[in-house]
Design a protein around this motif. Structure first.
Motif, mmCIF file in Angstrom:
data_model
loop_
_atom_site.group_PDB
_atom_site.id
_atom_site.type_symbol
_atom_site.label_atom_id
_atom_site.label_comp_id
_atom_site.label_asym_id
_atom_site.label_seq_id
_atom_site.Cartn_x
_atom_site.Cartn_y
_atom_site.Cartn_z
ATOM 1 N N ASN A 1 5.533 15.437 -10.262
ATOM 2 C CA ASN A 1 6.734 15.455 -9.432
ATOM 3 C C ASN A 1 6.380 15.241 -7.963
ATOM 4 O O ASN A 1 5.290 15.592 -7.512
ATOM 5 N N ALA A 2 7.316 14.671 -7.232
ATOM 6 C CA ALA A 2 7.142 14.464 -5.794
ATOM 7 C C ALA A 2 8.507 14.472 -5.132
ATOM 8 O O ALA A 2 9.531 14.209 -5.776
ATOM 9 N N ASP A 3 8.539 14.794 -3.824
ATOM 10 C CA ASP A 3 9.796 14.766 -3.089
ATOM 11 C C ASP A 3 10.357 13.348 -3.070
ATOM 12 O O ASP A 3 9.610 12.367 -3.140
ATOM 13 N N SER A 4 11.666 13.247 -2.945
ATOM 14 C CA SER A 4 12.331 11.946 -2.996
ATOM 15 C C SER A 4 11.819 10.991 -1.921
ATOM 16 O O SER A 4 11.796 9.772 -2.112
ATOM 17 N N CYS A 5 11.379 11.520 -0.777
ATOM 18 C CA CYS A 5 10.869 10.661 0.287
ATOM 19 C C CYS A 5 9.521 10.047 -0.071
ATOM 20 O O CYS A 5 9.064 9.098 0.568
ATOM 21 N N LYS A 6 8.855 10.611 -1.089
ATOM 22 C CA LYS A 6 7.559 10.108 -1.534
ATOM 23 C C LYS A 6 7.695 9.297 -2.826
ATOM 24 O O LYS A 6 6.701 8.968 -3.469
ATOM 25 N N ILE A 7 8.935 8.999 -3.217
ATOM 26 C CA ILE A 7 9.219 8.287 -4.456
ATOM 27 C C ILE A 7 9.946 6.979 -4.144
ATOM 28 O O ILE A 7 10.802 6.925 -3.253
ATOM 29 N N VAL A 8 9.599 5.903 -4.855
ATOM 30 C CA VAL A 8 10.346 4.646 -4.766
ATOM 31 C C VAL A 8 10.816 4.262 -6.158
ATOM 32 O O VAL A 8 10.140 4.546 -7.154
ATOM 33 N N ASN A 9 11.963 3.619 -6.219
ATOM 34 C CA ASN A 9 12.530 3.180 -7.486
ATOM 35 C C ASN A 9 12.446 1.667 -7.596
ATOM 36 O O ASN A 9 12.750 0.945 -6.640
ATOM 37 N N CYS A 10 12.027 1.172 -8.762
ATOM 38 C CA CYS A 10 11.970 -0.263 -9.004
ATOM 39 C C CYS A 10 13.378 -0.843 -8.961
ATOM 40 O O CYS A 10 14.297 -0.305 -9.593
ATOM 41 N N CYS A 11 13.555 -1.939 -8.203
ATOM 42 C CA CYS A 11 14.878 -2.542 -8.061
ATOM 43 C C CYS A 11 15.319 -3.283 -9.320
ATOM 44 O O CYS A 11 16.475 -3.698 -9.419
ATOM 45 N N VAL A 12 14.400 -3.436 -10.306
ATOM 46 C CA VAL A 12 14.742 -4.135 -11.540
ATOM 47 C C VAL A 12 15.015 -3.156 -12.683
ATOM 48 O O VAL A 12 16.104 -3.126 -13.250
ATOM 49 N N CYS A 13 14.011 -2.313 -12.992
ATOM 50 C CA CYS A 13 14.156 -1.399 -14.133
ATOM 51 C C CYS A 13 14.652 -0.015 -13.731
ATOM 52 O O CYS A 13 15.077 0.763 -14.578
ATOM 53 N N GLY A 14 14.562 0.318 -12.429
ATOM 54 C CA GLY A 14 15.065 1.596 -11.942
ATOM 55 C C GLY A 14 14.124 2.771 -12.122
ATOM 56 O O GLY A 14 14.464 3.902 -11.751
ATOM 57 N N LYS A 15 12.912 2.539 -12.651
ATOM 58 C CA LYS A 15 11.965 3.634 -12.861
ATOM 59 C C LYS A 15 11.402 4.123 -11.533
ATOM 60 O O LYS A 15 11.320 3.365 -10.564
ATOM 61 N N SER A 16 11.004 5.401 -11.503
ATOM 62 C CA SER A 16 10.535 6.029 -10.268
ATOM 63 C C SER A 16 9.010 6.129 -10.229
ATOM 64 O O SER A 16 8.373 6.417 -11.247
ATOM 65 N N TYR A 17 8.437 5.905 -9.028
ATOM 66 C CA TYR A 17 6.983 5.948 -8.859
ATOM 67 C C TYR A 17 6.637 6.643 -7.544
ATOM 68 O O TYR A 17 7.309 6.441 -6.521
ATOM 69 N N LYS A 18 5.568 7.451 -7.571
ATOM 70 C CA LYS A 18 5.039 8.013 -6.333
ATOM 71 C C LYS A 18 4.424 6.885 -5.511
ATOM 72 O O LYS A 18 3.790 5.985 -6.064
ATOM 73 N N ILE A 19 4.610 6.930 -4.199
ATOM 74 C CA ILE A 19 4.102 5.843 -3.359
ATOM 75 C C ILE A 19 2.579 5.746 -3.425
ATOM 76 O O ILE A 19 2.007 4.668 -3.289
ATOM 77 N N GLU A 20 1.909 6.880 -3.669
ATOM 78 C CA GLU A 20 0.448 6.845 -3.779
ATOM 79 C C GLU A 20 -0.004 6.076 -5.021
ATOM 80 O O GLU A 20 -1.071 5.457 -5.027
ATOM 81 N N CYS A 21 0.818 6.114 -6.065
ATOM 82 C CA CYS A 21 0.450 5.458 -7.329
ATOM 83 C C CYS A 21 0.637 3.945 -7.272
ATOM 84 O O CYS A 21 0.086 3.220 -8.105
ATOM 85 N N VAL A 22 1.444 3.476 -6.326
ATOM 86 C CA VAL A 22 1.730 2.036 -6.243
ATOM 87 C C VAL A 22 1.296 1.451 -4.907
ATOM 88 O O VAL A 22 1.728 0.367 -4.511
ATOM 89 N N ASP A 23 0.447 2.200 -4.185
ATOM 90 C CA ASP A 23 -0.159 1.706 -2.937
ATOM 91 C C ASP A 23 0.864 1.311 -1.878
ATOM 92 O O ASP A 23 0.742 0.266 -1.234
ATOM 93 N N LEU A 24 1.866 2.133 -1.693
ATOM 94 C CA LEU A 24 2.839 1.923 -0.622
ATOM 95 C C LEU A 24 2.611 2.954 0.482
ATOM 96 O O LEU A 24 2.203 4.083 0.212
ATOM 97 N N THR A 25 2.897 2.571 1.716
ATOM 98 C CA THR A 25 2.759 3.488 2.836
ATOM 99 C C THR A 25 4.067 4.246 3.046
ATOM 100 O O THR A 25 5.119 3.874 2.525
ATOM 101 N N ASN A 26 3.994 5.310 3.839
ATOM 102 C CA ASN A 26 5.199 6.072 4.155
ATOM 103 C C ASN A 26 6.222 5.193 4.881
ATOM 104 O O ASN A 26 7.433 5.299 4.645
ATOM 105 N N ALA A 27 5.733 4.323 5.781
ATOM 106 C CA ALA A 27 6.630 3.442 6.534
ATOM 107 C C ALA A 27 7.358 2.476 5.604
ATOM 108 O O ALA A 27 8.562 2.236 5.752
ATOM 109 N N GLU A 28 6.618 1.910 4.624
ATOM 110 C CA GLU A 28 7.243 0.991 3.667
ATOM 111 C C GLU A 28 8.271 1.713 2.815
ATOM 112 O O GLU A 28 9.352 1.178 2.534
ATOM 113 N N ALA A 29 7.943 2.946 2.412
ATOM 114 C CA ALA A 29 8.882 3.727 1.609
ATOM 115 C C ALA A 29 10.161 4.021 2.394
ATOM 116 O O ALA A 29 11.271 3.948 1.856
#
Length: 251
Positions: free
Chosen positions: A11-39
């Motif tokens: 689990n992670a706070d919503s600010c640390k989670i991104v949702n795929c715009c196609v399938c809608g699944k949720s991912y931690k930004i650390e798991c998909v190599d995104l920065t806080n700014a990109e999120a």
């Protein structure tokens, strides 16, 4: 509010989670190599969308299909002109033929997408098939080591084309099947350094292209040579979405 990550299950706070715009699944930004700014930009919906690796791969396949369709457009135009004066049943058959041709091309590209072809390696003289295969395996591993590519698993080189014992300097291409398209891209990018390395300067590596892809590449290459002959400078062939294009070099 916390959300579970599809990748790691934590689990992670919503600010640390991104949702795929196609399938809608949720991912931690650390798991998909995104920065806080990109999120933050994604959450603010400021024009930046994000798709997971699986959905991005589907998008790549769609682009490949588009490339095939583009390559066939001229053929279809000619075909339409030729069937405009024939019966509706004949026209329908021609349309079905074109559809089948597109499907076959996409299927063939899918079969070849994890292959690379190595050119320029001489074959052994007076050796049997097993000895040649063993020598080719050692050669391929040496090339990958020179390119600083990690272990790609058990590689089984296959010589393409008919064996001709009458030729003294046989150099049939070698086909290698890798584990993924990502491995193919890594090898192709690294192979650019072969031209500057003495032991490998006569070795060339490419994708395993279909007949249609080779014809398209030859057409673009001929156009490049013609434009260079007419005085244009700093032109190169660069692939975008699987299609070769002539662009100006950044150098």
């Amino acid at each position: 509010m916390s959300t579970s990550c599809t990748c790691c299950g934590r689990n992670a706070d919503s600010c640390k989670i991104v949702n795929c715009c196609v399938c809608g699944k949720s991912y931690k930004i650390e798991c998909v190599d995104l920065t806080n700014a990109e999120a933050r930009k994604i959450h603010q919906k400021s024009g930046l969308s994000w798709s997971c690796k699986n959905c991005a791969k589907i998008g790549s396949d769609i682009n490949s299909l588009k490339a095939v369709i583009v390559a066939l457009q001229e053929e279809i135009k000619v075909l339409k002109l030729s069937v405009s004066t024939v019966s509706p049943s004949t026209a329908a058959s021609a349309s079905l033929f074109q559809t089948e041709k597109v499907i076959q091309e996409v299927s063939e590209r899918n079969k070849r997408k994890c292959n690379i072809i190595i050119y320029g390696r001489s074959e052994l003289i007076n050796k049997n098939k097993t000895e040649q295969s063993e020598a080719d395996t050692v050669f391929v591993k040496d090339v990958l080591t020179a390119l600083k590519i990690g272990d790609l698993g058990d590689l089984k080189p296959i010589r393409l084309g008919k064996y001709d014992p009458t030729k003294q300097d046989r150099r049939r291409p070698i086909k290698i099947t890798l584990s993924s398209e990502e491995d193919v891209v890594s090898v192709l990018r690294a192979s650019k350094s072969l031209k500057t390395t003495d032991p490998w300067k006569n070795i060339f590596i490419s994708r395993d292209r279909t007949k249609m892809q080779n014809e398209l590449y030859k057409s673009v290459r001929n156009e490049l040579h013609e434009r260079l002959s007419n005085g244009e400078q700093n032109l190169i062939i660069k692939y975008k979405d699987g299609i070769p294009n002539i662009v100006h070099s950044e150098n």
